[in-house]
Scaffold this motif. Structure first.
Motif, mmCIF file in Angstrom:
data_model
loop_
_atom_site.group_PDB
_atom_site.id
_atom_site.type_symbol
_atom_site.label_atom_id
_atom_site.label_comp_id
_atom_site.label_asym_id
_atom_site.label_seq_id
_atom_site.Cartn_x
_atom_site.Cartn_y
_atom_site.Cartn_z
ATOM 1 N N THR A 51 -33.189 -59.409 -91.490
ATOM 2 C CA THR A 51 -34.318 -60.268 -91.857
ATOM 3 C C THR A 51 -34.929 -59.893 -93.198
ATOM 4 O O THR A 51 -35.710 -60.663 -93.746
ATOM 5 N N SER A 52 -34.600 -58.740 -93.740
ATOM 6 C CA SER A 52 -35.178 -58.296 -95.008
ATOM 7 C C SER A 52 -34.825 -59.260 -96.134
ATOM 8 O O SER A 52 -33.677 -59.681 -96.278
ATOM 9 N N GLU A 53 -35.835 -59.578 -96.931
ATOM 10 C CA GLU A 53 -35.601 -60.443 -98.083
ATOM 11 C C GLU A 53 -35.350 -59.639 -99.346
ATOM 12 O O GLU A 53 -35.159 -60.208 -100.429
ATOM 13 N N ARG A 68 -28.223 -61.673 -99.090
ATOM 14 C CA ARG A 68 -27.626 -62.036 -97.802
ATOM 15 C C ARG A 68 -26.598 -63.146 -97.996
ATOM 16 O O ARG A 68 -26.875 -64.140 -98.644
#
Length: 199
Positions: A41-43, A47
């Motif tokens: 979920t880390s921005e 990704r």
């Protein structure tokens, strides 16, 4: 890896949140971090993935159409907390909610591995032997379900799947017996795209 000062780290995550802190620590240390396939979920990291929610919708819609909008199904999902599994089920659930006559009688979580998936499906199937279909979001999970039905000489209900070689071979062998499926694929070149993104 951070202490060894790598330039690039590629990650296929087993959890959507567990690696966030260390991956962000690597980014803060100046390392390019690219996450592919099962996404975190880390921005802060790059990704690379596919639309897993749409994957779930597409497979669930095929199954709903195949069942004529009614019947009992077992859902075979991947491990809880893995983003691919969670997102595929989210898309599938959206579709199944539009079909009140489709009942999910068991929602099973299993590793994407044939042996544990076979155990998990056999347990759910013994409790619900009159199912009309299986929503499986992984190839090994689909293979486990089909293998169980074959071993128990049970009706070969429609099962969604994925491009897992063992499942595809069983599907080909059982087509003449009336078995029907839809299988899609997570592109196996995502790691290449991740490396290109890093470069």
């Amino acid at each position: 890896m951070i202490q060894q000062r790598y330039d690039v780290i590629l990650v296929d995550a087993g959890s959507s949140t567990a690696l966030n802190p260390v991956m962000e620590q690597a980014v803060d240390a100046g390392i390019t971090v690219v996450n592919f396939d099962s996404l975190v979920t880390s921005e802060k990291v790059i990704r690379v993935g596919t639309d897993q929610v749409e994957w779930g919708r597409m497979m669930a819609q095929w199954l709903a159409d195949k069942l004529g909008g009614k019947g009992e199904i077992i859902a075979m999902n991947g491990p809880a907390g893995v983003s691919v599994s969670e997102e595929r089920w989210k898309g599938a659930e959206e579709v199944f909610q539009s079909y009140p006559d489709i009942k999910v009688v068991a929602n099973v979580h299993s590793e994407y591995n044939l042996a544990p998936a076979a155990q998990a499906f056999a347990s759910a199937y013994s409790a619900h032997p009159t199912i009309n279909g299986v929503f499986s979001q992984g190839g090994a999970l689909a293979a486990a379900a089909l293998q169980t039905l074959i071993k128990q000489d049970s009706p070969l209900v429609p099962i969604t799947g994925e491009n897992y070689n063992g499942f595809l071979k069983m599907w080909a062998e059982q087509r003449s017996a009336g078995f029907s499926s839809l299988a899609t694929a997570q592109p196996n070149y995502l790691a290449v795209i991740a490396l290109q993104a890093a470069v």
